[in-house]
Design a protein around this motif. Sequence first.
Motif, PDB file in Angstrom:
ATOM      1  N   ASN A  80       0.861  -1.170   0.000  1.00 22.46           N
ATOM      2  CA  ASN A  80       0.000   0.000   0.000  1.00 22.46           C
ATOM      3  C   ASN A  80       0.900   1.223   0.000  1.00 22.46           C
ATOM      4  OD1 ASN A  80      -1.568   2.279   0.838  1.00 22.46           O
ATOM      5  ND2 ASN A  80      -3.173   0.818   1.359  1.00 22.46           N
ATOM      6  N   THR A 109      -1.031   6.577  -3.698  1.00 24.37           N
ATOM      7  CA  THR A 109      -1.034   5.849  -4.973  1.00 24.37           C
ATOM      8  C   THR A 109      -1.979   4.666  -4.917  1.00 24.37           C
ATOM      9  OG1 THR A 109       1.283   6.450  -5.276  1.00 24.37           O
ATOM     10  CG2 THR A 109       0.463   4.686  -6.661  1.00 24.37           C
ATOM     11  N   ASN A 167      -2.764   0.507  -3.818  1.00 24.46           N
ATOM     12  CA  ASN A 167      -2.055  -0.772  -3.765  1.00 24.46           C
ATOM     13  C   ASN A 167      -1.272  -1.043  -5.047  1.00 24.46           C
ATOM     14  OD1 ASN A 167      -3.005  -1.322  -1.206  1.00 24.46           O
ATOM     15  ND2 ASN A 167      -4.735  -2.537  -1.932  1.00 24.46           N
ATOM     16  N   ILE A 168      -0.072  -1.542  -4.855  1.00 20.19           N
ATOM     17  CA  ILE A 168       0.806  -1.934  -5.954  1.00 20.19           C
ATOM     18  C   ILE A 168       1.073  -3.430  -5.804  1.00 20.19           C
ATOM     19  CG2 ILE A 168       3.127  -1.648  -6.942  1.00 20.19           C
ATOM     20  CD1 ILE A 168       1.341   0.815  -7.332  1.00 20.19           C
ATOM     21  N   LYS A 211       4.786  -1.093 -19.695  1.00 19.08           N
ATOM     22  CA  LYS A 211       3.983   0.021 -19.187  1.00 19.08           C
ATOM     23  C   LYS A 211       2.990   0.411 -20.284  1.00 19.08           C
ATOM     24  CE  LYS A 211       4.509   4.577 -17.122  1.00 19.08           C
ATOM     25  NZ  LYS A 211       5.477   5.584 -16.698  1.00 19.08           N
ATOM     26  N   ARG A 213      -0.498   1.048 -15.397  1.00 21.17           N
ATOM     27  CA  ARG A 213      -0.319   2.489 -15.151  1.00 21.17           C
ATOM     28  C   ARG A 213       1.128   2.792 -14.790  1.00 21.17           C
ATOM     29  NH1 ARG A 213      -0.850   4.793 -10.177  1.00 21.17           N
ATOM     30  NH2 ARG A 213      -2.050   3.012  -9.483  1.00 21.17           N
ATOM     31  N   THR A 214       1.689   2.022 -13.841  1.00 24.44           N
ATOM     32  CA  THR A 214       3.082   2.220 -13.430  1.00 24.44           C
ATOM     33  C   THR A 214       3.793   0.879 -13.387  1.00 24.44           C
ATOM     34  OG1 THR A 214       2.552   2.024 -11.076  1.00 24.44           O
ATOM     35  CG2 THR A 214       2.555   4.242 -11.992  1.00 24.44           C
ATOM     36  N   GLU A 273      11.475   3.735 -12.225  1.00 22.61           N
ATOM     37  CA  GLU A 273      10.362   3.600 -13.159  1.00 22.61           C
ATOM     38  C   GLU A 273      10.925   3.041 -14.467  1.00 22.61           C
ATOM     39  OE1 GLU A 273       6.286   4.043 -14.080  1.00 22.61           O
ATOM     40  OE2 GLU A 273       7.183   4.633 -12.192  1.00 22.61           O
ATOM     41  N   GLY A 317       7.145  -3.820  -9.423  1.00 21.65           N
ATOM     42  CA  GLY A 317       5.931  -3.310  -8.810  1.00 21.65           C
ATOM     43  C   GLY A 317       5.015  -2.876  -9.938  1.00 21.65           C
ATOM     44  N   GLY A 329       1.380  -1.151 -11.011  1.00 18.64           N
ATOM     45  CA  GLY A 329       0.181  -0.389 -10.676  1.00 18.64           C
ATOM     46  C   GLY A 329      -0.724  -0.387 -11.887  1.00 18.64           C
ATOM     47  N   GLU A 371      -6.937  -2.080  -7.766  1.00 20.95           N
ATOM     48  CA  GLU A 371      -5.891  -2.288  -6.766  1.00 20.95           C
ATOM     49  C   GLU A 371      -6.255  -3.362  -5.740  1.00 20.95           C
ATOM     50  OE1 GLU A 371      -6.481   1.206  -3.580  1.00 20.95           O
ATOM     51  OE2 GLU A 371      -5.599   1.901  -5.464  1.00 20.95           O
TER      52      GLU A 371
END
Length: 173
Positions: free
Chosen positions: A94, A98, A100-101, A113, A132-133, A140, A151, A153, A158
Amino acid sequence: EAEVIIKVLVSEAGDVTKSDIAVASVTPGTTVLAFNTGANAAAMDEARALGIPIEYYSVVYDAIESVESRMQEVLSPTPEGEYVGSAIVKEVFNIGGTGNIAGSKCRDGIIKKGSNVRVMRGDKILVETKVRTLRNFKAEVDTINSGDECGIGLVDYEDFEVGDVIESYVVKK
């Protein structure tokens, strides 16, 4: 409109027997439902050898729910697309602001991505969305390759759980 037809092959009282498994083996995708009974050892061995699941129920509503769930799986749409890769969720983080990832490991192929993904829990598609991420440790990145940890996103999703699978696909034109 699509429909699912359920065929009851055998309905009788008593333990599940080897002959019940033989009947089930004739039709692909058959599951044996046992209500308030067991299966003898020979039947269990035969079912295991043939890959036929036996499900045991003591509450009739649970048996009905199982059948309805399976019907829904058959009817649920699978997005058209060419499989690109997948990642398995190992941990959920969490991140304040942002959300949850999914702390994941890329199992095969690649995850990019912005790519189209579907989140699978077991054999159910929970959501279809986009990445998204994408991070590798704190950096990144644009792409994650097989074997790499990352990770992930997603756009508007989420509710990850450990063990979920994130499948990436390219939509066919």
